[in-house]
Design a protein around this motif. Structure first.
Motif, PDB file in Angstrom:
ATOM      1  N   ALA A  68      30.961  44.472  42.133  1.00  0.00           N
ATOM      2  CA  ALA A  68      30.973  45.759  42.834  1.00  0.00           C
ATOM      3  C   ALA A  68      29.600  46.413  42.803  1.00  0.00           C
ATOM      4  O   ALA A  68      29.140  46.978  43.812  1.00  0.00           O
ATOM      5  CB  ALA A  68      32.022  46.679  42.213  1.00  0.00           C
ATOM      6  N   CYS A  69      28.929  46.353  41.648  1.00  0.00           N
ATOM      7  CA  CYS A  69      27.579  46.935  41.542  1.00  0.00           C
ATOM      8  C   CYS A  69      26.615  46.252  42.500  1.00  0.00           C
ATOM      9  O   CYS A  69      25.825  46.908  43.188  1.00  0.00           O
ATOM     10  CB  CYS A  69      27.080  46.817  40.105  1.00  0.00           C
TER      11      CYS A  69
ATOM     12  N   VAL B  84      36.969  51.133  44.571  1.00  0.00           N
ATOM     13  CA  VAL B  84      37.161  49.752  45.030  1.00  0.00           C
ATOM     14  C   VAL B  84      37.237  48.799  43.842  1.00  0.00           C
ATOM     15  O   VAL B  84      38.082  47.889  43.801  1.00  0.00           O
ATOM     16  CB  VAL B  84      36.025  49.343  45.988  1.00  0.00           C
ATOM     17  N   ALA B  85      36.350  49.000  42.860  1.00  0.00           N
ATOM     18  CA  ALA B  85      36.360  48.127  41.687  1.00  0.00           C
ATOM     19  C   ALA B  85      37.684  48.233  40.934  1.00  0.00           C
ATOM     20  O   ALA B  85      38.251  47.216  40.498  1.00  0.00           O
ATOM     21  CB  ALA B  85      35.196  48.480  40.767  1.00  0.00           C
ATOM     22  N   MET B  86      38.209  49.443  40.793  1.00  0.00           N
ATOM     23  CA  MET B  86      39.500  49.618  40.125  1.00  0.00           C
ATOM     24  C   MET B  86      40.631  49.018  40.954  1.00  0.00           C
ATOM     25  O   MET B  86      41.568  48.412  40.417  1.00  0.00           O
ATOM     26  CB  MET B  86      39.765  51.102  39.865  1.00  0.00           C
ATOM     27  N   TYR B  87      40.548  49.183  42.266  1.00  0.00           N
ATOM     28  CA  TYR B  87      41.553  48.621  43.171  1.00  0.00           C
ATOM     29  C   TYR B  87      41.604  47.101  43.040  1.00  0.00           C
ATOM     30  O   TYR B  87      42.685  46.495  42.914  1.00  0.00           O
ATOM     31  CB  TYR B  87      41.213  49.029  44.603  1.00  0.00           C
ATOM     32  N   LEU B  88      40.442  46.457  43.041  1.00  0.00           N
ATOM     33  CA  LEU B  88      40.395  44.999  42.917  1.00  0.00           C
ATOM     34  C   LEU B  88      40.764  44.554  41.503  1.00  0.00           C
ATOM     35  O   LEU B  88      41.305  43.456  41.318  1.00  0.00           O
ATOM     36  CB  LEU B  88      39.008  44.487  43.302  1.00  0.00           C
TER      37      LEU B  88
ATOM     38  N   HIS C 197      45.108  56.867  40.530  1.00  0.00           N
ATOM     39  CA  HIS C 197      44.562  57.705  41.594  1.00  0.00           C
ATOM     40  C   HIS C 197      43.527  56.937  42.406  1.00  0.00           C
ATOM     41  O   HIS C 197      43.522  56.993  43.648  1.00  0.00           O
ATOM     42  CB  HIS C 197      43.939  58.958  40.977  1.00  0.00           C
ATOM     43  N   ALA C 198      42.645  56.203  41.723  1.00  0.00           N
ATOM     44  CA  ALA C 198      41.605  55.439  42.422  1.00  0.00           C
ATOM     45  C   ALA C 198      42.223  54.369  43.320  1.00  0.00           C
ATOM     46  O   ALA C 198      41.773  54.160  44.455  1.00  0.00           O
ATOM     47  CB  ALA C 198      40.657  54.800  41.403  1.00  0.00           C
TER      48      ALA C 198
ATOM     49  N   LYS D  26      36.668  46.236  55.820  1.00  0.00           N
ATOM     50  CA  LYS D  26      35.803  45.050  55.889  1.00  0.00           C
ATOM     51  C   LYS D  26      34.947  44.926  54.632  1.00  0.00           C
ATOM     52  O   LYS D  26      34.732  43.822  54.116  1.00  0.00           O
ATOM     53  CB  LYS D  26      34.906  45.115  57.127  1.00  0.00           C
ATOM     54  N   SER D  27      34.461  46.060  54.140  1.00  0.00           N
ATOM     55  CA  SER D  27      33.639  46.026  52.934  1.00  0.00           C
ATOM     56  C   SER D  27      34.426  45.494  51.741  1.00  0.00           C
ATOM     57  O   SER D  27      33.928  44.669  50.964  1.00  0.00           O
ATOM     58  CB  SER D  27      33.113  47.435  52.634  1.00  0.00           C
ATOM     59  N   VAL D  28      35.685  45.955  51.599  1.00  0.00           N
ATOM     60  CA  VAL D  28      36.529  45.483  50.496  1.00  0.00           C
ATOM     61  C   VAL D  28      36.857  44.003  50.675  1.00  0.00           C
ATOM     62  O   VAL D  28      36.831  43.225  49.717  1.00  0.00           O
ATOM     63  CB  VAL D  28      37.816  46.320  50.405  1.00  0.00           C
TER      64      VAL D  28
END
Length: 468
Positions: free
Chosen positions: A381-382, A407-411, A437-438, A454-456
């Motif tokens: 993600a970074c 996004v990082a938490m979602y993945l 929440h994220a 698209k980014s994710v």
């Protein structure tokens, strides 16, 4: 009652009281009365409203305690009490017949001249779906507290946790528990009036009542009950007049000692668009959250569903493929099983892990086969969003940092089997609700924002390409 029967029953009662907790004994076992002992059978009378529940829940315990007093060959028969016919309602000599308070003499339940005939009022009607029962609910670490609290409320309405607030993301079992409470109350405590509805239905009925002048009928529907169950109470947010009406409904029932059970996709403190006074009341009782099931619970859910549906000839590894693919939603998990079984039936192919993989590839093409670690996801993600690890883990709420963190938490939830608290700790957070929440914010943005989606997808693919 004969002296001998009194002595026998006193000994049985002592054993019962020593076996169960005080509240359970007072609610269900103390009202029992011995009728007679004849031919090796102890006949016990139970109140009509709880007789079926006593037989089902305490039959074995009663048998054990009676056998300890009277001998191993003793059997127990539980019958319901037959009250004597009362005088006519209009007879001047008829005393008032207030309903027994749910929480005992001090609970404050309002007295009524005419008790309800037991009924469970469901909106919309679940058509008696037998799957909505505690027996069909698979217990795991992610839902153990919520299940135990819901069962306690169904056994002791108005006496345990009031209100009970069950929260969790969609598809984790909130509605299942709510309907299980309603069904158990209906079958085992038929003297109670129970209404089960949704936040949306409450809102729609309230608006219709306002427009048609039917507020008295509306209030009676939702306030003249012993137990009120409301699913998806978050629907009340940003609806000022509806919130006010629900506030008064809540207060009326609570002060009368009625049981309230609410579900939401968020805990009360995260319902920021709701009035403070409602949030305070929602969290005044027990708040029990349900997390997405871990891999072992997902497998148990699939095995139970396969057993219930009598699915045969499942090859080894088939359920494991499904459990690894769908991590967040129990409904999606069961739907995936149905889809795989249907494909097998229509094509004549055996139920194998290979078939499950082929079928689910069309539904979940981006799911990583090997779980990534949280460190790998954070590093990817970074790099993807051009931020530093320190920024990702910082408390900064700047947009350039907040979105990558979400996004990082979602993945992390999608591509690992880590629990919400574990993910929170790896991101420097103390509370797992931050992760919930994220994930919700990421899901919402992905649905409506094509560039974000698209980014994710690109980041997910990058993690898959690095799969070893």
């Amino acid at each position: 009652m004969s002296t001998e029967l009194e002595q026998i029953w006193s000994q049985v009662q002592s054993r019962l009281e020593a076996t169960v907790d005080d509240s359970t004994y007072r609610a269900w076992l103390a009202p029992l009365q011995p009728r007679e002992v004849a031919h090796g059978t102890l006949i016990i009378e139970a109140p009509a409203r709880s007789c079926a529940w006593v037989r089902e829940r305490f039959g074995r315990l009663l048998q054990t305690c009676a056998a300890a007093v009277l001998g191993a060959d003793t059997t127990v028969e539980v019958i319901h009490h037959q009250p004597q016919p009362s005088p006519s309602r209009h007879s001047p000599s008829r005393p008032p017949t207030p309903r027994q308070p749910l929480g005992g003499a001090t609970s404050g339940v309002r007295d009524r001249d005419t008790p309800h005939v037991g009924r469970t009022l469901l909106d919309p009607d679940p058509t008696g779906n037998p799957r909505y029962s505690f027996g069909h609910f698979v217990i795991g670490d992610s839902n153990r507290l919520a299940h135990a609290a819901a069962l306690t409320v169904a056994e002791l309405p108005g006496q345990a946790y009031n209100p009970l607030f069950i929260c969790g993301s969609p598809g984790v079992g909130k509605t299942h528990l709510l309907r299980s409470i309603a069904n158990l109350l209906q079958s085992c405590t038929p003297g109670l009036s129970v209404r089960a509805s949704t936040g949306e239905a409450f809102t729609n009925e309230f608006q219709l009542a306002l427009a048609s002048g039917g507020m008295d009928v509306f209030k009676s529907r939702f306030r003249d009950v012993d137990v009120l169950l409301i699913d998806d109470v978050q629907f009340l947010e940003r609806k000022t007049r509806t919130e006010e009406e629900f506030f008064h409904t809540f207060n009326t029932l609570y002060e009368a000692g009625a049981q309230l059970v609410l579900t939401s996709d968020r805990p009360p403190r995260d319902l920021q668009a709701l009035e403070d006074r409602l949030r305070e009341r929602f969290q005044a009782g027990l708040v029990a959250d349900i997390h997405p099931p871990d891999i072992n619970t997902r497998l148990a859910i699939l095995r139970k569903r396969a057993h219930q549906d009598q699915i045969q000839h499942l090859r080894p590894g088939t359920l494991e493929v499904i459990a690894q693919r769908i991590a967040l939603d129990v409904r999606a998990l069961e739907g995936a099983l149905i889809r795989v079984v249907a494909f097998s039936s229509l094509t004549g192919r055996p139920l194998t892990a290979e078939l499950a993989t082929e079928v689910l590839n069309s539904l979940y093409p981006h799911v990583n086969r090997q779980p990534r670690t949280l460190a790998e996801i954070q590093a990817a993600a970074c790099q993807h969003f051009s931020i530093s690890p320190a920024e990702l883990l910082s408390p900064s709420r700047a947009a350039r940092v907040t979105w990558p963190r979400q996004v990082a938490m979602y993945l992390a939830r999608e591509l690992t089997d880590e629990s919400l608290p574990a993910i929170a700790r790896h991101f420097g957070r103390r509370d797992h609700t931050t992760v919930m929440h994220a994930v919700r914010r990421a899901e919402q943005k992905i649905l409506i924002d094509s560039p974000a989606r698209k980014s994710v997808d690109d980041l997910r693919c990058a993690l898959q390409r690095n799969d070893s």
